[in-house]
Design a protein around this motif. Structure first.
Motif, short mmCIF file in Angstrom:
data_model
loop_
_atom_site.label_atom_id
_atom_site.label_comp_id
_atom_site.label_asym_id
_atom_site.label_seq_id
_atom_site.Cartn_x
_atom_site.Cartn_y
_atom_site.Cartn_z
N GLN A 83 0.95 -1.29 0.02
CA GLN A 83 0.24 0.10 0.00
C GLN A 83 0.94 1.17 -0.15
O GLN A 83 0.79 2.27 -0.72
CB GLN A 83 -0.95 0.07 1.22
N GLN A 84 1.76 1.34 1.18
CA GLN A 84 2.68 2.54 1.05
C GLN A 84 3.54 2.69 -0.20
O GLN A 84 3.71 3.73 -0.64
CB GLN A 84 3.54 2.33 2.34
N GLY A 85 3.89 1.58 -0.63
CA GLY A 85 4.83 1.65 -1.83
C GLY A 85 4.16 2.08 -3.27
O GLY A 85 4.63 3.19 -3.81
N MET A 86 2.85 1.76 -3.31
CA MET A 86 2.06 2.19 -4.41
C MET A 86 1.74 3.61 -4.09
O MET A 86 1.66 4.46 -5.17
CB MET A 86 1.06 1.20 -4.56
N GLU A 87 1.19 3.91 -2.90
CA GLU A 87 0.76 5.23 -2.90
C GLU A 87 2.08 6.33 -2.78
O GLU A 87 1.71 7.58 -3.37
CB GLU A 87 0.09 5.30 -1.46
N ALA A 88 3.33 5.95 -2.83
CA ALA A 88 4.33 6.65 -2.78
C ALA A 88 4.72 7.19 -4.20
O ALA A 88 5.12 8.38 -4.36
CB ALA A 88 5.71 5.84 -2.23
#
Length: 197
Positions: free
Chosen positions: A23-28
């Motif tokens: 989630q955090q990687g894609m949102e980054a």
């Protein structure tokens, strides 16, 4: 190009890293990730698990952190056309959410629409539950899932723990140790290009 919208399928005791890191990687990099769980609403919390290999014949399971659901399940159901891809996170959650007809309908939607399907570890169990999704496809996942992949007409690919496998727009990996390679291939399928200067 604008960011993509990804639907993440989870359940209680889904693998923590496969929720948070993904989630955090894609949102980054500008994508939107909606984390959903059957019968859960936006703001609800689910328990997660941490699986590891510590010298036993199979993996161990420990409690992870709580993960926040950021999209009400019923709302995501009603908005399936707006999503660009679906991601089946692993851990223990897939074992039971795959029996939910609503989860099966979601996966069927992405399969029939030819949209990208991403799966890691036990997440492949969700795909097995929908007839035709894995037929003729090559897919990685936890080794214990190999017989089931074959039983539904797929070919299990035994990738290295830090690698991922791509079959058209289906991206898969063995487990959380492969998240970097897995996410890199997911980004390629989504048309996301990262440039270093």
């Amino acid at each position: 190009m604008s960011g993509k919208k990804i639907l993440m399928l989870t359940g209680e005791f889904t693998e923590e890293y496969e929720i948070y890191v993904y989630q955090q990687g894609m949102e980054a990099v500008g994508h939107t990730v909606h984390v959903v769980c059957p019968d859960k609403n936006e703001g609800d919390l689910i328990k997660t698990s941490l699986h590891d290999f510590e010298g036993d014949q199979t993996y161990t399971e420990k409690p992870g952190h709580f993960a926040e659901i950021n999209k009400t399940f019923s709302e995501a159901e009603a908005e399936l056309d707006s999503y660009d891809a679906v991601y089946a996170a692993g851990g223990r959650g897939p074992e039971y959410i795959r029996t939910d007809p609503r989860i099966q309908a979601m996966v069927r939607h992405f399969h029939e629409a030819g949209k990208p399907i991403f799966t890691i570890c036990h997440g492949v169990q969700i795909l097995m539950a929908v007839p035709g999704v894995l037929k003729g496809r090559k897919v990685a996942g936890l080794g214990a899932c190999a017989p089931e992949v074959a039983a539904v007409g797929g070919t299990y690919i035994d990738v290295e723990p830090k690698e991922a496998y791509v079959d058209g727009t289906m991206v898969s990996a063995k487990g959380w140790t492969g998240l970097a390679a897995f996410m890199r291939e997911c980004l390629k399928v989504l048309g996301t290009e990262i440039r270093h200067s």
